[in-house]
Write an enzyme that holds these catalytic residues in place. Structure first.
Site, mmCIF file in Angstrom:
data_model
loop_
_atom_site.group_PDB
_atom_site.id
_atom_site.type_symbol
_atom_site.label_atom_id
_atom_site.label_comp_id
_atom_site.label_asym_id
_atom_site.label_seq_id
_atom_site.Cartn_x
_atom_site.Cartn_y
_atom_site.Cartn_z
ATOM 1 N N GLY A 128 0.814 -1.217 0.000
ATOM 2 C CA GLY A 128 0.000 0.000 0.000
ATOM 3 C C GLY A 128 0.840 1.256 0.000
ATOM 4 O O GLY A 128 0.441 2.273 0.579
ATOM 5 N N GLY A 129 1.969 1.208 -0.692
ATOM 6 C CA GLY A 129 2.918 2.321 -0.630
ATOM 7 C C GLY A 129 2.653 3.465 -1.583
ATOM 8 O O GLY A 129 3.507 4.350 -1.714
ATOM 9 N N GLY A 130 1.482 3.490 -2.222
ATOM 10 C CA GLY A 130 1.204 4.552 -3.183
ATOM 11 C C GLY A 130 0.149 5.541 -2.757
ATOM 12 O O GLY A 130 -0.161 6.479 -3.500
ATOM 13 N N SER A 131 -0.410 5.377 -1.550
ATOM 14 C CA SER A 131 -1.445 6.307 -1.090
ATOM 15 C C SER A 131 -1.447 6.364 0.430
ATOM 16 O O SER A 131 -0.928 5.462 1.103
ATOM 17 C CB SER A 131 -2.828 5.875 -1.598
ATOM 18 O OG SER A 131 -3.173 4.598 -1.071
ATOM 19 N N ASP A 145 -3.084 -7.095 -5.915
ATOM 20 C CA ASP A 145 -3.938 -7.252 -4.748
ATOM 21 C C ASP A 145 -3.184 -8.085 -3.714
ATOM 22 O O ASP A 145 -2.822 -9.240 -3.984
ATOM 23 C CB ASP A 145 -5.231 -7.948 -5.174
ATOM 24 C CG ASP A 145 -6.253 -8.076 -4.057
ATOM 25 O OD1 ASP A 145 -5.882 -7.939 -2.877
ATOM 26 O OD2 ASP A 145 -7.432 -8.333 -4.371
ATOM 27 N N SER A 152 -2.776 -0.768 15.021
ATOM 28 C CA SER A 152 -3.591 0.420 15.276
ATOM 29 C C SER A 152 -3.941 0.445 16.759
ATOM 30 O O SER A 152 -4.074 -0.614 17.382
ATOM 31 C CB SER A 152 -4.872 0.379 14.435
ATOM 32 O OG SER A 152 -5.799 1.348 14.879
ATOM 33 N N TYR A 158 -11.713 -5.359 11.941
ATOM 34 C CA TYR A 158 -10.486 -4.563 11.829
ATOM 35 C C TYR A 158 -9.725 -4.566 13.155
ATOM 36 O O TYR A 158 -8.516 -4.791 13.188
ATOM 37 C CB TYR A 158 -10.849 -3.144 11.402
ATOM 38 C CG TYR A 158 -9.689 -2.192 11.298
ATOM 39 C CD1 TYR A 158 -8.765 -2.298 10.273
ATOM 40 C CD2 TYR A 158 -9.530 -1.162 12.228
ATOM 41 C CE1 TYR A 158 -7.701 -1.409 10.168
ATOM 42 C CE2 TYR A 158 -8.483 -0.266 12.128
ATOM 43 C CZ TYR A 158 -7.568 -0.400 11.105
ATOM 44 O OH TYR A 158 -6.514 0.478 11.003
ATOM 45 N N THR A 211 -9.994 -6.747 15.557
ATOM 46 C CA THR A 211 -9.552 -8.121 15.780
ATOM 47 C C THR A 211 -8.261 -8.390 15.012
ATOM 48 O O THR A 211 -7.307 -8.981 15.545
ATOM 49 C CB THR A 211 -10.641 -9.114 15.337
ATOM 50 O OG1 THR A 211 -11.811 -8.904 16.122
ATOM 51 C CG2 THR A 211 -10.179 -10.549 15.486
#
Length: 255
Positions: free
Chosen positions: A19-22, A68, A146, A159, A161
């Site tokens: 996920g390094g583009g946003s 993905d 998180s 999420y 969990t």
């Protein structure tokens, strides 16, 4: 944002970010490039414009591999391609996640599987491949968790969990991979105001309530996650593994 520190050992390091583009991931790509690292990242959406922006800014081009992360074979192959381009993996940052709101009552088995595939399964199998691709001298794995599960937040129980699972997984893998000199740590941000959060969830009332919980009275931005991640990636934290480092402006305690 001006980077407050330089981590010299990250120059020319081989870094892979999910996920390094946003959002936070884009800030991390930017931060590692600023240190002189070679960055590869995977993301579902086209990130060509971001790649061009980074090339213009840093004079070095991140390797974008579209895909993905829930497709384990594809995830593994993109990580292998990254090492073919940049050499043995030094740093893995598992950052990609989805905090889609949901309730217990409306959850179906299919939705459970989808959420866990993104928020926990992909992390686990990225760690598996990282352990195979890291040089004999070891490396660093950083798993984004998180504080949502530490707060006991509602509205996204799968999420939270998954984030609790990330912390437990990180501790177990730190024990397993320690003999290979691979460090595994979790990083638990507070409420980071990405554009997605601002667009979808950040009402004035909720923002005010959360800021009231923080010791530091300033909302977190994606850039606030750069330095803590660089620290965990660098040999500066060489004796630190199996930990969950909270970066939340002072909302929860871990002692």
């Amino acid at each position: 944002m001006q980077h407050p520190a330089t981590f010299h050992d990250l120059r020319d390091a081989s870094v892979f970010i999910t996920g390094g583009g946003s959002g936070v991931g884009a800030a991390l790509t930017d931060g590692f490039l600023a240190q002189g690292a070679n960055v590869a990242f995977i993301g579902r959406s086209d990130a060509s414009n971001f790649v061009d922006e980074m090339r213009e800014k840093h004079g070095r081009t991140p390797l974008f591999l579209q895909g993905d992360i829930t497709d384990t074979d594809l995830l593994h192959s993109t990580m292998t391609k990254a090492t073919e381009a940049h050499g043995p993996l030094n740093v893995l940052v598992n950052n990609a996640a989805n905090d889609k709101r949901h309730t217990l009552e409306e959850t179906t088995p299919e939705f459970w599987d989808w959420m866990v595939a993104i928020n926990l399964k992909a992390y686990y199998f990225a760690c598996q491949q990282a352990a195979r691709l890291m040089h004999a001298k070891g490396g660093s794995i950083i798993n984004f968790s998180s504080i949502s599960y530490l707060m006991g937040n509602s509205s996204y129980p799968i999420y939270t969990t998954s984030n609790a699972g990330i912390t437990g997984m990180s501790r177990s893998l730190a024990r397993e991979l320690g003999p290979q000199n691979i460090r595994v740590n979790a990083l638990a941000p507070g409420w980071v105001l990405t554009q997605k959060q601002l667009d979808m969830w950040a009402t004035p009332e909720d923002l005010a309530a959360h800021l009231d919980r923080q010791c530091l009275k300033e909302h977190l931005t994606p850039e606030d996650m750069i330095a803590p991640t660089l620290f965990l990636a660098s040999e500066t934290s060489r004796a630190m593994t199996g930990q969950c480092m909270v970066v939340d402006g002072g909302v929860v305690g871990t002692g």
